[in-house]
Enzyme design. Structure first.
Site, PDB file in Angstrom:
ATOM      1  N   THR A  17       0.830  -1.067   0.076  1.00  0.00           N
ATOM      2  CA  THR A  17      -0.147  -0.055  -0.015  1.00  0.00           C
ATOM      3  C   THR A  17       0.838   1.213   0.132  1.00  0.00           C
ATOM      4  OG1 THR A  17      -0.153   0.054   2.359  1.00  0.00           O
ATOM      5  CG2 THR A  17      -1.929  -1.169   1.384  1.00  0.00           C
ATOM      6  N   ASP A  18       0.139   2.417  -0.356  1.00  0.00           N
ATOM      7  CA  ASP A  18       0.816   3.617  -0.206  1.00  0.00           C
ATOM      8  C   ASP A  18       0.409   4.281   1.088  1.00  0.00           C
ATOM      9  OD1 ASP A  18      -1.853   4.672  -0.501  1.00  0.00           O
ATOM     10  OD2 ASP A  18      -1.729   5.258  -2.412  1.00  0.00           O
ATOM     11  N   ALA A  19       0.857   5.458   1.257  1.00  0.00           N
ATOM     12  CA  ALA A  19       0.596   6.185   2.532  1.00  0.00           C
ATOM     13  C   ALA A  19      -0.971   6.328   2.997  1.00  0.00           C
ATOM     14  CB  ALA A  19       1.151   7.515   2.748  1.00  0.00           C
ATOM     15  N   GLY A  20      -1.740   6.124   1.983  1.00  0.00           N
ATOM     16  CA  GLY A  20      -3.166   6.272   2.141  1.00  0.00           C
ATOM     17  C   GLY A  20      -3.803   4.898   2.601  1.00  0.00           C
ATOM     18  N   ILE A  22      -3.951   2.388   0.306  1.00  0.00           N
ATOM     19  CA  ILE A  22      -4.594   1.942  -0.926  1.00  0.00           C
ATOM     20  C   ILE A  22      -3.328   1.358  -1.490  1.00  0.00           C
ATOM     21  CG2 ILE A  22      -5.523   2.625  -3.094  1.00  0.00           C
ATOM     22  CD1 ILE A  22      -6.925   4.818  -1.738  1.00  0.00           C
TER      23      ILE A  22
END
Length: 139
Positions: A17-20, A22
């Site tokens: 995932t990314d920082a969000g 997602i």
């Protein structure tokens, strides 16, 4: 084209995932790669043994990917592989990532992946060995 669809479950981890929270877009290609490797393995084709025995290997030569919906941390996904077209030196594969462990979930990502056969020592394109094509065409 074949109606035979291979299915491979994947769970989304932090590293995907990314920082969000997602799934980072490039990781869908990793999910596709894992499913293709397991698709070959399910047909009795281990990639290391294939290279050692035949002197050749599959490489990705083209991709086209559409991102439709996001996947998130801890989601259970199902990644599919289906052969669209067999060629003498390449295969065109349709792949999808679906939500949920069953095939009934919505499509999150879909792609068209071309894999070509090359000689491992030179990376020059070559014909797929008939024994390999036979296994892939008649699972």
């Amino acid at each position: 084209m074949t109606a035979d669809v291979f299915r491979f479950p994947v769970r989304v981890y932090w590293e995907d995932t990314d920082a969000g929270g997602i799934v980072f877009y490039v990781n869908y290609l990793k999910f596709f790669e894992r499913a293709r490797t397991e698709w070959l393995r399910a047909r009795g084709i281990g990639q290391r043994a294939l290279k050692d025995q035949s002197g050749g290997m599959f490489v990705v030569s083209a991709t086209e990917v559409r991102y439709l919906r996001p996947a998130r941390l801890d989601d259970e996904l199902l990644v599919t592989v289906r052969v669209e077209r067999f060629g003498a030196a390449s295969l065109l594969l349709a792949q999808q990532v679906l939500a949920g462990p069953a095939a009934g979930g919505p499509v999150l990502c879909e792609g068209s992946i071309r894999i070509g056969w090359v000689q491992a020592d030179t990376l020059r394109p070559a014909r797929i060995p008939p024994s390999v094509l036979n296994v892939l065409e008649h699972p």
